[in-house]
Design a protein around this motif. Structure first.
Motif, PDB file in Angstrom:
ATOM      1  N   PHE A 291       0.515  -1.535  -0.287  1.00 62.54           N
ATOM      2  CA  PHE A 291      -0.112   0.171   0.317  1.00 62.54           C
ATOM      3  C   PHE A 291       1.053   1.019   0.274  1.00 62.54           C
ATOM      4  N   ILE A 292       0.593   2.203  -0.725  1.00 65.70           N
ATOM      5  CA  ILE A 292       1.110   3.370  -0.677  1.00 65.70           C
ATOM      6  C   ILE A 292       0.220   4.589  -0.739  1.00 65.70           C
ATOM      7  N   ALA A 293       0.721   6.015   0.426  1.00 65.04           N
ATOM      8  CA  ALA A 293      -0.728   7.098   0.606  1.00 65.04           C
ATOM      9  C   ALA A 293      -0.161   8.280  -0.351  1.00 65.04           C
ATOM     10  N   GLU A 294      -1.400   8.783  -0.724  1.00 65.76           N
ATOM     11  CA  GLU A 294      -1.178   9.531  -2.335  1.00 65.76           C
ATOM     12  C   GLU A 294      -0.269  10.697  -2.193  1.00 65.76           C
ATOM     13  N   SER A 295      -0.423  10.752  -0.825  1.00 68.13           N
ATOM     14  CA  SER A 295       1.020  12.060  -0.724  1.00 68.13           C
ATOM     15  C   SER A 295       2.245  11.578   1.044  1.00 68.13           C
TER      16      SER A 295
ATOM     17  N   LEU B 146      12.314  22.758  -1.370  1.00 68.54           N
ATOM     18  CA  LEU B 146      12.337  21.440  -0.314  1.00 68.54           C
ATOM     19  C   LEU B 146      11.409  20.714   0.457  1.00 68.54           C
ATOM     20  N   LEU B 147      10.958  21.326   1.066  1.00 70.84           N
ATOM     21  CA  LEU B 147       9.794  20.274   1.811  1.00 70.84           C
ATOM     22  C   LEU B 147       9.355  19.145   0.212  1.00 70.84           C
ATOM     23  N   ASP B 148       8.629  19.999  -0.336  1.00 70.03           N
ATOM     24  CA  ASP B 148       7.956  18.932  -1.755  1.00 70.03           C
ATOM     25  C   ASP B 148       8.739  18.034  -2.251  1.00 70.03           C
ATOM     26  N   SER B 149      10.221  18.126  -2.064  1.00 67.80           N
ATOM     27  CA  SER B 149      10.861  17.512  -2.547  1.00 67.80           C
ATOM     28  C   SER B 149      11.279  16.163  -2.128  1.00 67.80           C
TER      29      SER B 149
ATOM     30  N   LEU C  56       4.867  12.619   6.410  1.00 64.67           N
ATOM     31  CA  LEU C  56       4.807  10.379   6.581  1.00 64.67           C
ATOM     32  C   LEU C  56       5.962   9.701   5.966  1.00 64.67           C
ATOM     33  N   VAL C  57       6.709   9.057   7.094  1.00 62.05           N
ATOM     34  CA  VAL C  57       8.391   8.032   6.641  1.00 62.05           C
ATOM     35  C   VAL C  57       7.702   6.632   6.459  1.00 62.05           C
ATOM     36  N   GLY C  58       8.695   5.581   6.458  1.00 64.90           N
ATOM     37  CA  GLY C  58       7.781   4.672   6.723  1.00 64.90           C
ATOM     38  C   GLY C  58       7.123   3.729   6.232  1.00 64.90           C
ATOM     39  N   ASP C  59       6.734   2.128   7.093  1.00 69.45           N
ATOM     40  CA  ASP C  59       5.261   1.644   6.886  1.00 69.45           C
ATOM     41  C   ASP C  59       3.591   3.076   6.650  1.00 69.45           C
ATOM     42  N   ALA C  60       4.329   4.016   7.293  1.00 69.34           N
ATOM     43  CA  ALA C  60       3.274   5.037   7.462  1.00 69.34           C
ATOM     44  C   ALA C  60       2.530   6.046   6.276  1.00 69.34           C
ATOM     45  N   ALA C  61       3.786   5.738   4.803  1.00 69.03           N
ATOM     46  CA  ALA C  61       3.731   6.043   4.365  1.00 69.03           C
ATOM     47  C   ALA C  61       3.326   5.074   2.865  1.00 69.03           C
ATOM     48  N   HIS C  62       4.589   4.226   3.695  1.00 69.87           N
ATOM     49  CA  HIS C  62       4.466   3.271   2.226  1.00 69.87           C
ATOM     50  C   HIS C  62       4.451   1.842   2.908  1.00 69.87           C
ATOM     51  N   VAL C  63       3.550   0.541   2.334  1.00 69.87           N
ATOM     52  CA  VAL C  63       4.139  -0.714   3.326  1.00 69.87           C
ATOM     53  C   VAL C  63       4.338  -1.546   2.227  1.00 69.87           C
TER      54      VAL C  63
ATOM     55  N   ARG D  54      10.977  10.416  -2.689  1.00 72.01           N
ATOM     56  CA  ARG D  54      10.889   9.539  -2.058  1.00 72.01           C
ATOM     57  C   ARG D  54       9.864   7.902  -2.567  1.00 72.01           C
ATOM     58  N   PHE D  55       8.255   9.572  -3.423  1.00 72.12           N
ATOM     59  CA  PHE D  55       7.403   8.582  -3.481  1.00 72.12           C
ATOM     60  C   PHE D  55       7.576   7.291  -4.658  1.00 72.12           C
ATOM     61  N   PRO D  56       8.630   7.928  -6.110  1.00 68.75           N
ATOM     62  CA  PRO D  56       8.749   7.347  -6.707  1.00 68.75           C
ATOM     63  C   PRO D  56      10.027   6.134  -6.960  1.00 68.75           C
ATOM     64  N   VAL D  57      10.927   5.944  -5.198  1.00 63.82           N
ATOM     65  CA  VAL D  57      11.310   4.917  -5.171  1.00 63.82           C
ATOM     66  C   VAL D  57      10.694   4.152  -4.249  1.00 63.82           C
ATOM     67  N   ALA D  58       9.431   3.928  -3.743  1.00 60.97           N
ATOM     68  CA  ALA D  58       8.886   3.246  -2.730  1.00 60.97           C
ATOM     69  C   ALA D  58       7.474   2.882  -4.199  1.00 60.97           C
ATOM     70  N   GLN D  59       7.322   3.344  -4.868  1.00 58.62           N
ATOM     71  CA  GLN D  59       6.568   3.137  -6.511  1.00 58.62           C
ATOM     72  C   GLN D  59       7.953   2.025  -7.283  1.00 58.62           C
ATOM     73  N   ALA D  60       8.343   2.191  -7.463  1.00 60.54           N
ATOM     74  CA  ALA D  60       9.623   1.133  -8.309  1.00 60.54           C
ATOM     75  C   ALA D  60      10.304   0.360  -6.848  1.00 60.54           C
ATOM     76  N   LEU D  61       9.439   0.405  -6.022  1.00 59.70           N
ATOM     77  CA  LEU D  61       9.883  -0.964  -4.876  1.00 59.70           C
ATOM     78  C   LEU D  61       8.971  -1.820  -5.000  1.00 59.70           C
ATOM     79  N   PHE D  62       7.119  -0.949  -5.005  1.00 60.65           N
ATOM     80  CA  PHE D  62       6.560  -1.658  -5.371  1.00 60.65           C
ATOM     81  C   PHE D  62       6.318  -2.981  -6.480  1.00 60.65           C
TER      82      PHE D  62
END
Length: 549
Positions: free
Chosen positions: A277-281, A331-334, A289-296, A339-347
């Protein structure tokens, strides 16, 4: 009864597992006022996620905890792949990596948490356990956080930023209302941490047997006597108990010709359906959100915990630059942007591994399994260990940048052996997830001022003296020869230019390395625009920011 904490903190971290503790330690190293809370009164001693990748060990090196992790765990250099009949298909050998940690470290998650908990205490942080977040009131740039202790006492804490490191059932994610999309797989995963006697293979390496029926057996070392066994079955999770798991492992061991192996009593048994699972943002205003709160992540790639730890390192230095240097909102948006594409690629990678292990389409499963044979080909092997190590993780390069060496903006800075007057130069500790480092590869008569003088002043002005450091790298045959030794505390020696040659850089090239170990910019002394552009990007969106142009 409600108690209001009068001390306003800059960051409240919710969740004190390895991911939250990594973030808290990194923030403390950046002189950020941080508090960390966890609803549980003590962390779990169970093994759970027990694989640490080389990239995660580099992050831990930055925080000064890698050495203790190595003393406590077992490093596996090789992953051996076998057919069901025990024939070697291919070997992934992480010794070919260029970093200090050429292997996967097996370390109980309980031990990892304990090491990080002590590191937090060494920084003056006390984890507030038995204290759960119930709600957040957002008032402009301020977050009024409502907490409840296990004894029912309520309290409030005010923070500039809030970070949810509170796992797959994150209360922080629930509060911000972020959609959490994904699916659960039908296949049942089974795991057991168990004593195993009579195992004929190398006890410190990892071993993976590919069974014809559409499953696998993975054997991971724990301490040379205890092992983690991992496999799958097509029995509903509700019908699988500990006795079934051990019986199933005995059947699988017999199937791969290990009839003589005997299993002792298990320390830990688990069975579950893998979820992704992955959070939309990963960001909502001042809440992250970091770790499993952002992406399981599915455990099949053994990279979920590692990805979360790297989330924390990415976010920590960015929060610090915003708080200390008043960097821009972009910078905060970055953080999400990187990190979102990293989690998606790992999926996608995990889904491919799942089809390779137990895919129902026999033809596709066979085709994917045949890729293990390519480990004997140098290019494929290099690409595979780059994925396993997480060294392949990369962020978008600046528009218009053209790679001209092994040092590429948006990618991990390759390892380079440099020496200072007092001994080997430890780049990872110098970065420490808190400081930008500039390396200027000097010619015969260059100084840091002659190479990057104008940019140096801008970096000092915008980031502050503590958030960046510039070094000149001089080429000498011996670091011990005093004659004509480069002066100053920020002069480094590159023995016979080997580091520069290995990086494919030219004399008078200049590299900016971000606090997390990723390359920010590469330039040469004739044109420092790339250095200026990188610094400007940090401050995009800053109120009343003035362009240098």
């Amino acid at each position: 009864m409600t108690t209001t904490d009068t001390d306003e903190v800059e960051v409240l971290v919710v969740g004190a597992g390895p991911v939250g503790l990594t973030l808290a330690c990194a923030l403390a190293d950046n002189d950020v006022r941080v508090r960390i809370v966890d609803k549980l009164e003590h962390w779990s001693p169970l093994s759970k996620a027990m694989t640490l990748t080389p990239r995660t060990l580099e992050c831990f090196h930055m925080l000064g905890v890698a050495a203790e992790c190595l003393r406590t765990g077992i490093m596996s250099r090789r992953i051996n792949h076998y057919t069901q009949r025990g024939r070697v298909i291919g070997v992934a050998d992480l010794a070919e990596l260029d970093g200090e940690y050429p292997g996967l470290l097996q370390l109980s998650q309980g031990d990892t948490t304990g090491i990080l908990d002590r590191a937090a205490a060494d920084r003056g942080l006390t984890v507030e356990r038995g204290r759960a977040l119930t709600d957040i009131d957002v008032e402009g740039d301020s977050h009024r956080c409502h907490l409840r202790d296990t004894d029912g006492r309520a309290r409030t804490v005010t923070a500039r930023f809030v970070v949810g490191a509170d796992g797959g059932r994150s209360r922080v994610r629930e509060i911000v209302g972020a959609a959490f999309d994904g699916a659960e797989q039908d296949e049942t995963f089974i795991m057991a941490d168990v004593e195993m006697r009579g195992f004929p293979y190398h006890a410190h390496e990892r071993h993976q047997f590919w069974l014809d029926e559409g499953t696998f057996l993975a054997v991971l070392p724990i301490n040379g006597r205890m092992f983690r066994l991992v496999s799958t079955c097509r029995v509903a999770t509700a019908e699988v108990d500990a006795e079934f798991v051990l019986r199933r492992f005995r059947e699988v061991l017999r199937a791969v010709g290990l009839d003589a192996v005997t299993l002792g009593d298990p320390y830990w048994v688990s069975r579950f359906n893998p979820r992704q699972f992955i959070a939309e943002s990963f960001r909502s205003g001042g809440i992250f959100l970091v770790g499993d709160a952002a992406h399981v992540q599915s455990p099949i790639g053994a990279q979920g915990l590692n990805t979360g730890i790297q989330d924390s390192i990415d976010l920590a230095w960015k929060l610090a630059v915003v708080l200390r240097a008043k960097a821009g909102d972009a910078l905060l948006d970055s953080y999400h942007g990187e990190r979102f594409p990293v989690a998606q690629a790992l999926f996608d990678y995990n889904n491919m591994l799942s089809e390779r292990v137990f895919g129902r389409n026999r033809w596709r499963r066979s085709r994917l399994r045949s890729q293990n044979k390519r480990l004997n080909r140098r290019a494929y092997h290099a690409a595979e260990i780059a994925k396993l190590s997480q060294f392949a993780v990369a962020y978008p390069a600046p528009t218009g940048s053209v790679p001209r060496s092994r040092v590429v903006p948006g990618r991990r800075m390759p390892t380079c052996a440099l020496t200072s007057a007092s001994g080997p130069f430890d780049l990872l500790r110098e970065l420490g997830a808190r400081r930008h480092v500039i390396l200027a590869f000097a010619g015969a008569h260059d100084t840091v001022e002659s190479l990057v003088g104008p940019a140096l002043e801008r970096y000092r002005e915008r980031l502050g003296d503590h958030a960046f450091r510039a070094y000149t790298v001089h080429e000498r045959v011996s670091a011990g020869q005093l004659f004509d030794m480069p002066a100053g505390p920020h002069a480094l020696i590159d023995i016979a230019g080997r580091c520069r040659a290995n990086l494919d850089l030219q004399l008078r090239d200049v590299v900016v390395i971000r606090p997390d170990g990723y390359v920010g910019a590469v330039a040469d002394a004739e044109s420092l625009s790339a250095l200026d552009d990188f610094l400007d990007r940090l401050f995009v969106g800053q109120p009343n920011s003035v362009s240098r142009r």
